[in-house]
Design a protein around this motif. Structure first.
Motif, PDB file in Angstrom:
ATOM      1  N   CYS A  89       7.837  -6.652 -10.403  1.00 45.71           N
ATOM      2  CA  CYS A  89       7.142  -6.066 -11.548  1.00 45.71           C
ATOM      3  C   CYS A  89       6.030  -5.151 -11.044  1.00 45.71           C
ATOM      4  CB  CYS A  89       6.605  -7.189 -12.431  1.00 45.71           C
ATOM      5  SG  CYS A  89       5.795  -6.621 -13.927  1.00 45.71           S
ATOM      6  N   MET A  90       5.255  -5.608 -10.070  1.00 43.52           N
ATOM      7  CA  MET A  90       4.170  -4.780  -9.519  1.00 43.52           C
ATOM      8  C   MET A  90       4.731  -3.471  -8.963  1.00 43.52           C
ATOM      9  SD  MET A  90       1.354  -5.882  -6.661  1.00 43.52           S
ATOM     10  CE  MET A  90       2.546  -5.859  -5.336  1.00 43.52           C
ATOM     11  N   GLU A  91       5.923  -3.553  -8.337  1.00 39.93           N
ATOM     12  CA  GLU A  91       6.576  -2.337  -7.810  1.00 39.93           C
ATOM     13  C   GLU A  91       7.063  -1.428  -8.925  1.00 39.93           C
ATOM     14  OE1 GLU A  91       9.824  -3.845  -5.485  1.00 39.93           O
ATOM     15  OE2 GLU A  91       8.484  -4.747  -3.989  1.00 39.93           O
ATOM     16  N   GLY A  92       7.150  -1.960 -10.144  1.00 38.90           N
ATOM     17  CA  GLY A  92       7.568  -1.145 -11.292  1.00 38.90           C
ATOM     18  C   GLY A  92       9.029  -1.270 -11.656  1.00 38.90           C
ATOM     19  N   ARG A  93       9.811  -2.036 -10.883  1.00 38.49           N
ATOM     20  CA  ARG A  93      11.258  -2.126 -11.177  1.00 38.49           C
ATOM     21  C   ARG A  93      11.516  -3.049 -12.362  1.00 38.49           C
ATOM     22  NH1 ARG A  93      13.067  -3.950  -5.484  1.00 38.49           N
ATOM     23  NH2 ARG A  93      15.189  -3.185  -5.774  1.00 38.49           N
ATOM     24  N   ILE A  94      10.625  -4.012 -12.576  1.00 40.95           N
ATOM     25  CA  ILE A  94      10.668  -4.846 -13.789  1.00 40.95           C
ATOM     26  C   ILE A  94       9.492  -4.393 -14.649  1.00 40.95           C
ATOM     27  CG2 ILE A  94      10.370  -7.188 -14.693  1.00 40.95           C
ATOM     28  CD1 ILE A  94      11.669  -8.249 -12.103  1.00 40.95           C
ATOM     29  N   SER A  95       9.744  -4.151 -15.921  1.00 39.11           N
ATOM     30  CA  SER A  95       8.682  -3.605 -16.783  1.00 39.11           C
ATOM     31  C   SER A  95       7.837  -4.685 -17.444  1.00 39.11           C
ATOM     32  CB  SER A  95       9.295  -2.715 -17.868  1.00 39.11           C
ATOM     33  OG  SER A  95       9.984  -1.647 -17.260  1.00 39.11           O
ATOM     34  N   LEU A  96       8.430  -5.860 -17.679  1.00 40.81           N
ATOM     35  CA  LEU A  96       7.684  -6.957 -18.306  1.00 40.81           C
ATOM     36  C   LEU A  96       8.243  -8.292 -17.819  1.00 40.81           C
ATOM     37  CD1 LEU A  96       5.657  -7.766 -20.757  1.00 40.81           C
ATOM     38  CD2 LEU A  96       7.773  -8.285 -21.945  1.00 40.81           C
ATOM     39  N   VAL A  97       7.339  -9.194 -17.433  1.00 45.17           N
ATOM     40  CA  VAL A  97       7.756 -10.565 -17.106  1.00 45.17           C
ATOM     41  C   VAL A  97       6.971 -11.507 -18.003  1.00 45.17           C
ATOM     42  CG1 VAL A  97       8.116 -12.288 -15.307  1.00 45.17           C
ATOM     43  CG2 VAL A  97       7.869  -9.915 -14.669  1.00 45.17           C
ATOM     44  N   VAL A  98       7.688 -12.395 -18.671  1.00 49.19           N
ATOM     45  CA  VAL A  98       7.026 -13.422 -19.488  1.00 49.19           C
ATOM     46  C   VAL A  98       7.004 -14.712 -18.674  1.00 49.19           C
ATOM     47  CG1 VAL A  98       7.051 -14.715 -21.656  1.00 49.19           C
ATOM     48  CG2 VAL A  98       7.867 -12.351 -21.610  1.00 49.19           C
ATOM     49  N   GLU A  99       5.832 -15.295 -18.590  1.00 47.31           N
ATOM     50  CA  GLU A  99       5.649 -16.481 -17.754  1.00 47.31           C
ATOM     51  C   GLU A  99       6.298 -17.732 -18.365  1.00 47.31           C
ATOM     52  OE1 GLU A  99       1.576 -17.867 -17.715  1.00 47.31           O
ATOM     53  OE2 GLU A  99       1.690 -18.086 -15.545  1.00 47.31           O
ATOM     54  N   CYS A 100       6.875 -18.558 -17.470  1.00 46.92           N
ATOM     55  CA  CYS A 100       7.395 -19.870 -17.871  1.00 46.92           C
ATOM     56  C   CYS A 100       6.995 -20.802 -16.728  1.00 46.92           C
ATOM     57  CB  CYS A 100       8.918 -19.796 -18.012  1.00 46.92           C
ATOM     58  SG  CYS A 100       9.693 -21.376 -18.363  1.00 46.92           S
ATOM     59  N   ASP A 101       6.126 -21.751 -17.002  1.00 43.44           N
ATOM     60  CA  ASP A 101       5.529 -22.560 -15.937  1.00 43.44           C
ATOM     61  C   ASP A 101       6.512 -23.602 -15.395  1.00 43.44           C
ATOM     62  OD1 ASP A 101       3.916 -23.995 -14.279  1.00 43.44           O
ATOM     63  OD2 ASP A 101       2.374 -24.454 -15.766  1.00 43.44           O
ATOM     64  N   PRO A 102       6.857 -23.540 -14.093  1.00 39.19           N
ATOM     65  CA  PRO A 102       7.774 -24.548 -13.532  1.00 39.19           C
ATOM     66  C   PRO A 102       7.054 -25.783 -12.985  1.00 39.19           C
ATOM     67  CG  PRO A 102       7.374 -22.838 -11.909  1.00 39.19           C
ATOM     68  CD  PRO A 102       6.523 -22.488 -13.105  1.00 39.19           C
ATOM     69  N   LEU A 103       5.733 -25.732 -12.918  1.00 45.34           N
ATOM     70  CA  LEU A 103       4.993 -26.831 -12.273  1.00 45.34           C
ATOM     71  C   LEU A 103       4.780 -27.963 -13.280  1.00 45.34           C
ATOM     72  CD1 LEU A 103       2.493 -24.683 -10.205  1.00 45.34           C
ATOM     73  CD2 LEU A 103       4.811 -25.411  -9.619  1.00 45.34           C
ATOM     74  N   LEU A 104       5.880 -28.614 -13.614  1.00 46.77           N
ATOM     75  CA  LEU A 104       5.864 -29.601 -14.691  1.00 46.77           C
ATOM     76  C   LEU A 104       5.606 -31.022 -14.197  1.00 46.77           C
ATOM     77  CD1 LEU A 104       8.890 -28.116 -16.675  1.00 46.77           C
ATOM     78  CD2 LEU A 104       6.463 -27.881 -17.219  1.00 46.77           C
ATOM     79  N   GLY A 105       5.486 -31.197 -12.864  1.00 40.59           N
ATOM     80  CA  GLY A 105       5.242 -32.526 -12.306  1.00 40.59           C
ATOM     81  C   GLY A 105       3.964 -33.163 -12.836  1.00 40.59           C
ATOM     82  N   PRO A 106       2.816 -32.487 -12.722  1.00 38.88           N
ATOM     83  CA  PRO A 106       1.560 -33.115 -13.153  1.00 38.88           C
ATOM     84  C   PRO A 106       1.564 -33.537 -14.630  1.00 38.88           C
ATOM     85  CG  PRO A 106       1.103 -31.226 -11.750  1.00 38.88           C
ATOM     86  CD  PRO A 106       2.581 -31.220 -11.996  1.00 38.88           C
ATOM     87  N   LEU A 107       2.111 -32.697 -15.500  1.00 39.61           N
ATOM     88  CA  LEU A 107       2.140 -33.043 -16.924  1.00 39.61           C
ATOM     89  C   LEU A 107       3.068 -34.247 -17.171  1.00 39.61           C
ATOM     90  CD1 LEU A 107       0.904 -32.190 -19.552  1.00 39.61           C
ATOM     91  CD2 LEU A 107       2.610 -30.384 -19.774  1.00 39.61           C
ATOM     92  N   THR A 108       4.180 -34.288 -16.442  1.00 41.29           N
ATOM     93  CA  THR A 108       5.114 -35.416 -16.566  1.00 41.29           C
ATOM     94  C   THR A 108       4.429 -36.704 -16.096  1.00 41.29           C
ATOM     95  OG1 THR A 108       6.893 -33.865 -16.071  1.00 41.29           O
ATOM     96  CG2 THR A 108       7.439 -36.204 -15.933  1.00 41.29           C
ATOM     97  N   GLU A 109       3.668 -36.585 -15.015  1.00 41.78           N
ATOM     98  CA  GLU A 109       2.969 -37.765 -14.493  1.00 41.78           C
ATOM     99  C   GLU A 109       1.915 -38.251 -15.481  1.00 41.78           C
ATOM    100  OE1 GLU A 109      -0.238 -38.112 -12.411  1.00 41.78           O
ATOM    101  OE2 GLU A 109       0.309 -40.148 -11.766  1.00 41.78           O
ATOM    102  N   GLN A 110       1.212 -37.306 -16.118  1.00 40.43           N
ATOM    103  CA  GLN A 110       0.208 -37.693 -17.130  1.00 40.43           C
ATOM    104  C   GLN A 110       0.860 -38.474 -18.265  1.00 40.43           C
ATOM    105  OE1 GLN A 110      -2.024 -34.279 -18.569  1.00 40.43           O
ATOM    106  NE2 GLN A 110      -2.395 -33.643 -16.458  1.00 40.43           N
ATOM    107  N   VAL A 111       2.064 -38.034 -18.645  1.00 37.14           N
ATOM    108  CA  VAL A 111       2.801 -38.713 -19.720  1.00 37.14           C
ATOM    109  C   VAL A 111       3.119 -40.150 -19.289  1.00 37.14           C
ATOM    110  CG1 VAL A 111       5.080 -38.764 -20.781  1.00 37.14           C
ATOM    111  CG2 VAL A 111       3.718 -36.694 -20.903  1.00 37.14           C
ATOM    112  N   ILE A 112       3.562 -40.318 -18.045  1.00 40.18           N
ATOM    113  CA  ILE A 112       3.884 -41.662 -17.548  1.00 40.18           C
ATOM    114  C   ILE A 112       2.619 -42.526 -17.530  1.00 40.18           C
ATOM    115  CG2 ILE A 112       4.573 -42.934 -15.452  1.00 40.18           C
ATOM    116  CD1 ILE A 112       6.819 -40.902 -15.117  1.00 40.18           C
TER     117      ILE A 112
END
Ligand code: AHR
Length: 328
Positions: free
Chosen positions: A270-293
């Motif tokens: 994206c910074m290089e300009g080849r992708i015009s828009l990236v929408v974030e999707c957080d993969p770091l779901l471990g900590p939230l899953t642990e909080q749930v447990i």
């Protein structure tokens, strides 16, 4: 000794744990097994996002943090996930964490987990089952992500008389595909001047997206394309590779490519300009899953859904320093 610890220890003593195929062998349980035993069934390793997600689970469910992790990689097959859940049930784990490949097809096995009294936490994509069969879901709002992309695109193409669109979809029937697709289809319905040239399955992988894009360009003799909507970063990499090989320019003055995830590689493209828009999707779901447990351990009531936040990135706002300090 916890239930999971007791059952695992008994199985190890009987020599039964070793038969678990595909399950990364963990250290032998300590004599006084006081760890919380968590069985994680992961989809596979189809994307950079997925790899970051697995790392996050492994990091958080460590022995130092008080857990014994049984991690199963299903290699993109739902039947492997169902087998993994059945093994977790037989082993008597304390919690099952399911990252489902698709929404359908989980009811019987989750019923088995319920009958065994093992709480199930759904992570990332959703499952289409009665809500009492799992404790909660931790993950993104995929429809909201798609709507963010669609809103940006409507502004980007405002005033353009014709917009030719290619849609590269994720794994059919997965919530990430369903939500992101619904947002694009709604935008196509609202914008009479947007024409869908093709809707193809890229299965969230670079290789498949490259292949379907090349086939399309061959069959249709490289037609004019304004927008390619890819349902993750890796699909964008494969699609752009194909487009560039066929002489297209991606980015300003050329084909607008949008995608989802915002992994470091996605942000670099994206910074290089080849992708015009990236929408974030957080993969770091471990900590939230642990909080749930931990909440379940404390007997707290859970919400039925815990969503992560998302934001958008365009080339103008990205710097190498920003990308380098991202965790994935
Ligand atoms: O379910 C999340 C999606 O699955 C991510 O966008 C994608 O990269 C992954 O494979």
């Amino acid at each position: 000794m916890r239930r999971g610890g007791a059952v695992l220890l008994a199985l190890v003593l009987a020599g039964l744990v070793l038969w678990v195929p595909g399950c990364r062998q963990q250290e032998t349980p300590a004599e006084d097994e006081d760890l919380i035993v968590v069985g994680v069934s992961q989809v596979g390793a189809e994307s950079d996002w997925r790899v970051a997600c697995s790392e996050s689970m492994k990091e958080v469910f460590s022995q130092e943090n008080g857990y014994r992790l049984l991690f199963e990689d299903a290699q993109q097959k739902q039947e492997n996930q169902i087998l993994a859940i059945r093994k977790f049930i037989q082993l008597g784990v304390d919690y099952i964490v399911l990252l489902p490949i698709v929404e359908e097809g989980w009811e019987s096995v989750l019923l088995e987990a319920e009958e065994a009294g093992i709480p199930v936490i759904v992570v990332d994509r959703a499952v289409d089952v009665p809500s009492e069969l799992y404790e909660t879901r931790v993950g993104s709002d995929f429809l909201a992500e798609g709507e963010m992309a669609a809103a940006w695109l409507e502004e980007r193409f405002a005033g353009q008389s014709q917009v030719s669109v290619i849609h590269i979809q994720g794994t059919p029937g997965s919530t990430a595909q369903v939500g992101r697709t619904a947002a694009l289809e709604a935008a196509l319905g609202r914008n009479w001047n947007w024409t869908l040239l093709a809707q193809m399955d890229g299965d969230f992988t670079q290789a498949k997206s490259y292949e379907v894009m090349v086939n399309f360009l061959e069959e249709h003799h490289s037609p004019p394309i304004d927008l390619v909507y890819c349902e993750n970063d890796n699909e964008a990499f494969g699609t752009i590779q194909a487009l560039e090989e066929y002489g297209y320019v991606c980015g300003a003055g050329g084909v607008t490519v949008v995608c989802f995830d915002a992994t470091r590689n996605g942000l670099r493209w994206c910074m290089e300009g080849r992708i015009s828009l990236v929408v974030e999707c957080d993969p770091l779901l471990g900590p939230l899953t642990e909080q749930v447990i931990q909440k379940l351990e404390a007997g707290e009531t859970l919400k039925k859904e815990y969503n992560t936040a998302q934001r958008c990135f365009t080339p103008q706002e990205l710097t190498e320093e920003f990308i380098a300090q991202r965790a994935y």
